[in-house]
Motif scaffolding. Structure first.
Motif, PDB file in Angstrom:
ATOM      1  N   ALA A   1       0.830  -1.210   0.000  1.00 56.74           N
ATOM      2  CA  ALA A   1       0.000   0.000   0.000  1.00 56.74           C
ATOM      3  C   ALA A   1       0.862   1.257   0.000  1.00 56.74           C
ATOM      4  CB  ALA A   1      -0.932  -0.016   1.210  1.00 56.74           C
ATOM      5  N   ALA A   2       1.955   1.218   0.761  1.00 60.53           N
ATOM      6  CA  ALA A   2       2.770   2.423   0.935  1.00 60.53           C
ATOM      7  C   ALA A   2       3.552   2.807  -0.323  1.00 60.53           C
ATOM      8  CB  ALA A   2       3.738   2.220   2.107  1.00 60.53           C
TER       9      ALA A   2
ATOM     10  N   ILE B   1       4.985   4.164  -6.562  1.00 62.85           N
ATOM     11  CA  ILE B   1       6.370   4.565  -6.838  1.00 62.85           C
ATOM     12  C   ILE B   1       7.305   3.400  -7.143  1.00 62.85           C
ATOM     13  CG2 ILE B   1       7.440   4.584  -4.523  1.00 62.85           C
ATOM     14  CD1 ILE B   1       8.003   7.627  -5.178  1.00 62.85           C
ATOM     15  N   ALA B   2       6.866   2.174  -6.868  1.00 62.07           N
ATOM     16  CA  ALA B   2       7.721   0.997  -7.088  1.00 62.07           C
ATOM     17  C   ALA B   2       7.609   0.515  -8.526  1.00 62.07           C
ATOM     18  CB  ALA B   2       7.296  -0.129  -6.142  1.00 62.07           C
ATOM     19  N   SER B   3       8.755   0.218  -9.146  1.00 66.39           N
ATOM     20  CA  SER B   3       8.703  -0.411 -10.475  1.00 66.39           C
ATOM     21  C   SER B   3       8.193  -1.838 -10.329  1.00 66.39           C
ATOM     22  CB  SER B   3      10.089  -0.437 -11.110  1.00 66.39           C
ATOM     23  OG  SER B   3      10.617   0.864 -11.240  1.00 66.39           O
ATOM     24  N   TYR B   4       8.675  -2.510  -9.277  1.00 66.69           N
ATOM     25  CA  TYR B   4       8.163  -3.840  -8.922  1.00 66.69           C
ATOM     26  C   TYR B   4       8.350  -4.009  -7.422  1.00 66.69           C
ATOM     27  CZ  TYR B   4      13.011  -5.539  -8.581  1.00 66.69           C
ATOM     28  OH  TYR B   4      14.319  -5.720  -8.199  1.00 66.69           O
ATOM     29  N   PHE B   5       7.674  -5.001  -6.849  1.00 71.09           N
ATOM     30  CA  PHE B   5       7.849  -5.331  -5.434  1.00 71.09           C
ATOM     31  C   PHE B   5       8.591  -6.652  -5.273  1.00 71.09           C
ATOM     32  CE2 PHE B   5       4.064  -2.580  -4.717  1.00 71.09           C
ATOM     33  CZ  PHE B   5       4.609  -1.762  -3.739  1.00 71.09           C
TER      34      PHE B   5
ATOM     35  N   GLU C   1      -4.069  -6.796  -2.059  1.00 71.38           N
ATOM     36  CA  GLU C   1      -3.739  -5.376  -1.862  1.00 71.38           C
ATOM     37  C   GLU C   1      -3.172  -4.771  -3.143  1.00 71.38           C
ATOM     38  OE1 GLU C   1      -4.561  -3.505   0.615  1.00 71.38           O
ATOM     39  OE2 GLU C   1      -3.617  -1.715  -0.249  1.00 71.38           O
ATOM     40  N   ARG C   2      -2.301  -5.510  -3.820  1.00 71.20           N
ATOM     41  CA  ARG C   2      -1.749  -5.010  -5.084  1.00 71.20           C
ATOM     42  C   ARG C   2      -2.891  -4.717  -6.083  1.00 71.20           C
ATOM     43  NH1 ARG C   2       0.706  -7.800  -9.413  1.00 71.20           N
ATOM     44  NH2 ARG C   2      -1.093  -9.185  -9.189  1.00 71.20           N
ATOM     45  N   ASP C   3      -3.851  -5.638  -6.160  1.00 77.52           N
ATOM     46  CA  ASP C   3      -4.960  -5.437  -7.094  1.00 77.52           C
ATOM     47  C   ASP C   3      -5.796  -4.219  -6.696  1.00 77.52           C
ATOM     48  OD1 ASP C   3      -4.065  -7.617  -8.483  1.00 77.52           O
ATOM     49  OD2 ASP C   3      -5.514  -9.025  -7.627  1.00 77.52           O
ATOM     50  N   ARG C   4      -5.987  -4.033  -5.404  1.00 78.65           N
ATOM     51  CA  ARG C   4      -6.715  -2.855  -4.916  1.00 78.65           C
ATOM     52  C   ARG C   4      -5.977  -1.572  -5.313  1.00 78.65           C
ATOM     53  NH1 ARG C   4      -8.711  -0.619  -0.225  1.00 78.65           N
ATOM     54  NH2 ARG C   4      -6.581  -0.421   0.553  1.00 78.65           N
ATOM     55  N   GLN C   5      -4.650  -1.602  -5.186  1.00 74.14           N
ATOM     56  CA  GLN C   5      -3.832  -0.428  -5.504  1.00 74.14           C
ATOM     57  C   GLN C   5      -3.802  -0.156  -7.008  1.00 74.14           C
ATOM     58  OE1 GLN C   5      -2.494   1.747  -3.416  1.00 74.14           O
ATOM     59  NE2 GLN C   5      -3.209   0.622  -1.624  1.00 74.14           N
ATOM     60  N   THR C   6      -4.013  -1.191  -7.811  1.00 74.66           N
ATOM     61  CA  THR C   6      -3.951  -1.034  -9.268  1.00 74.66           C
ATOM     62  C   THR C   6      -4.934   0.042  -9.730  1.00 74.66           C
ATOM     63  OG1 THR C   6      -3.299  -3.333  -9.504  1.00 74.66           O
ATOM     64  CG2 THR C   6      -4.121  -2.257 -11.483  1.00 74.66           C
TER      65      THR C   6
ATOM     66  N   PRO D   1       4.146  -5.320 -10.588  1.00 71.80           N
ATOM     67  CA  PRO D   1       4.508  -6.734 -10.446  1.00 71.80           C
ATOM     68  C   PRO D   1       4.973  -7.056  -9.028  1.00 71.80           C
ATOM     69  CG  PRO D   1       5.630  -5.740 -12.338  1.00 71.80           C
ATOM     70  CD  PRO D   1       4.988  -4.622 -11.583  1.00 71.80           C
ATOM     71  N   VAL D   2       4.536  -8.199  -8.507  1.00 66.93           N
ATOM     72  CA  VAL D   2       4.940  -8.655  -7.173  1.00 66.93           C
ATOM     73  C   VAL D   2       5.766  -9.930  -7.315  1.00 66.93           C
ATOM     74  CG1 VAL D   2       4.137  -9.594  -4.969  1.00 66.93           C
ATOM     75  CG2 VAL D   2       2.957  -7.629  -5.989  1.00 66.93           C
ATOM     76  N   LEU D   3       7.013  -9.868  -6.853  1.00 65.40           N
ATOM     77  CA  LEU D   3       7.917 -11.020  -6.892  1.00 65.40           C
ATOM     78  C   LEU D   3       8.163 -11.523  -5.483  1.00 65.40           C
ATOM     79  CD1 LEU D   3       8.558  -9.202  -9.485  1.00 65.40           C
ATOM     80  CD2 LEU D   3      10.743 -10.395  -9.540  1.00 65.40           C
TER      81      LEU D   3
END
Ligand code: FMN
Length: 368
Positions: free
Chosen positions: A160-161, A165-169, A200-205, A213-215
């Motif tokens: 969420a934070a 700003i992140a290219s990927y997580f 959470e990633r989908d919510r932030q999308t 992308p989440v790795l």
């Protein structure tokens, strides 16, 4: 003075200092411009396209060097195609008592038990927001506070934070220095973690207008069944990629720095190469050809970087190699990679990816 001469002298000076002090000085030198990269020619053969990102080359700075995002642009300017900041936890925490980082010089290796020392989400976020340009690929590696009541929730907070700003997580569940953290790699715990993180990633999308992308970053200290579980759950939940691997708790018998090898913590650098590459190849066999993998562990030169790709990696990262190789290492590696591909008539890294997966995957995940 030539870059390599500069490297030799600074290495000599830095090696007289305790490793963490030397690291602090290096960060400061990058911040103030005392150490600076040079502009490099771009070689299209080295470019890697993954998700919605174009990596100018496959070499990335691994997590742990720039924990608080103090110098992302200076790191990129050294020639890296990407840098991964963190691990960052929601709240600032001091980490373990010092000393907690050791150079095994004879082995080209490092042992660390830092324990996620970092300034917390807010500081890293401000540092990233304060950048003058938004150019370059910056991964954000997120973790959990040692004293957290709900560690999984700490990862969700990280998504969420930093989503805007992140290219990927990178979801780091593989540090050996936070007691119990690696338990999150067990099947049910991992399934729950990934469900919540990806939700959470989908919510932030929707909010940020981009699917970040989440790795998942995993340990090399897994057995075949553990790897089966991690890969099955990652595929099942639709993780965007895996980072293989973090440091190892093994102390291979061939280590020469006998005095230091009894220090607790994660071992990285040259002695980790084989183990992490075997884990990478075994992961590639389990997830199939399409899931992006970042190979990390013991890369020290162009040949070892290329071997990670041949073993199945889409991208490569390193940290310990830089401690011994110095800042001229990245441009030298890029040049050597370009020359190697040109000599062999290869126009894209796709042509060699996976060539040695089967050979590496046949080997045992044991410590030697
Ligand atoms: C001093 C030090 C600190 C590290 N801190 C982190 C960290 O905060 N988060 C993380 O995911 N990995 C961390 N790592 C692991 C590296 O990112 C990498 O996975 C590992 O060192 C293997 O790569 P190498 O052999 O090229 O160093 C750290 C490694 C070192 C040596």
């Amino acid at each position: 003075m030539s870059h390599s001469m500069f490297d030799l002298l600074t290495r000599k000076a830095l090696f007289t200092l305790d490793p963490e002090t030397a690291h602090g000085l290096a960060i400061n030198a990058l911040k103030t411009g005392l150490i600076r990269g040079t502009t490099l020619p771009v070689d299209p053969a080295l470019e890697v396209r993954l998700w919605d990102l174009t990596f100018p080359n496959p070499l990335g700075m691994a997590a742990g060097f720039d924990k608080n995002a103090a110098v992302p642009d200076a790191v990129l300017a050294l020639g890296f195609g990407a840098t991964e900041i963190g691990t960052i936890t929601p709240l600032a925490q001091p980490g373990n008592p010092k000393p907690r980082m050791f150079r095994l010089v004879k082995d080209n290796a490092v042992i660390n038990r830092l324990g996620f020392n970092n300034q917390g989400h807010a500081v890293a976020y401000q540092n990233l927001k304060a950048r003058k340009s938004s150019k370059g690929i910056i991964g954000v590696n997120v973790g959990a506070n040692k004293d957290s009541n709900d560690r999984t929730e700490d990862y969700v907070k990280g998504i969420a934070a930093f989503a805007d700003i992140a290219s990927y997580f990178a979801v780091n569940i593989s540090s050996p220095n936070t007691p119990g953290l690696r338990d999150l790699q067990a099947r049910d715990a991992l399934d729950d973690l990934l469900a919540r993180v990806l939700h959470e990633r989908d919510r932030q999308t929707a909010r940020v207008g981009r699917k970040v992308p989440v790795l998942l970053k995993i340990a090399p200290d897994v057995d075949e069944f553990g790897l089966d579980d991690v890969c099955a759950v990652s595929l099942g939940r639709g993780v965007d990629g895996l980072i293989v691997s973090n440091t190892t708790l093994d102390r291979p018998a061939r280590l020469r720095s006998k005095k230091l090898l009894t220090q607790a913590g994660g071992l990285s650098g040259a002695p980790l190469f084989a183990k992490s590459t075997i884990a990478l190849a075994k992961t590639r066999q389990r997830v199939g050809p399409n899931m992006p993998l970042i190979g990390v562990g013991g890369v020290t030169d162009a040949i070892s970087a290329l071997e990670k790709i041949r073993a199945g990696a889409n991208l490569v990262q390193f940290y310990s190699g830089l401690v011994y190789g110095g800042i001229s290492m990245v441009p030298n590696m890029l040049l050597e990679l370009s020359n190697e591909l040109k000599t062999r008539g290869i126009t894209s890294l796709d042509e060699i990816r996976g060539r040695t997966t089967a050979d590496w995957a046949k080997l045992q995940l044991s410590s030697d």
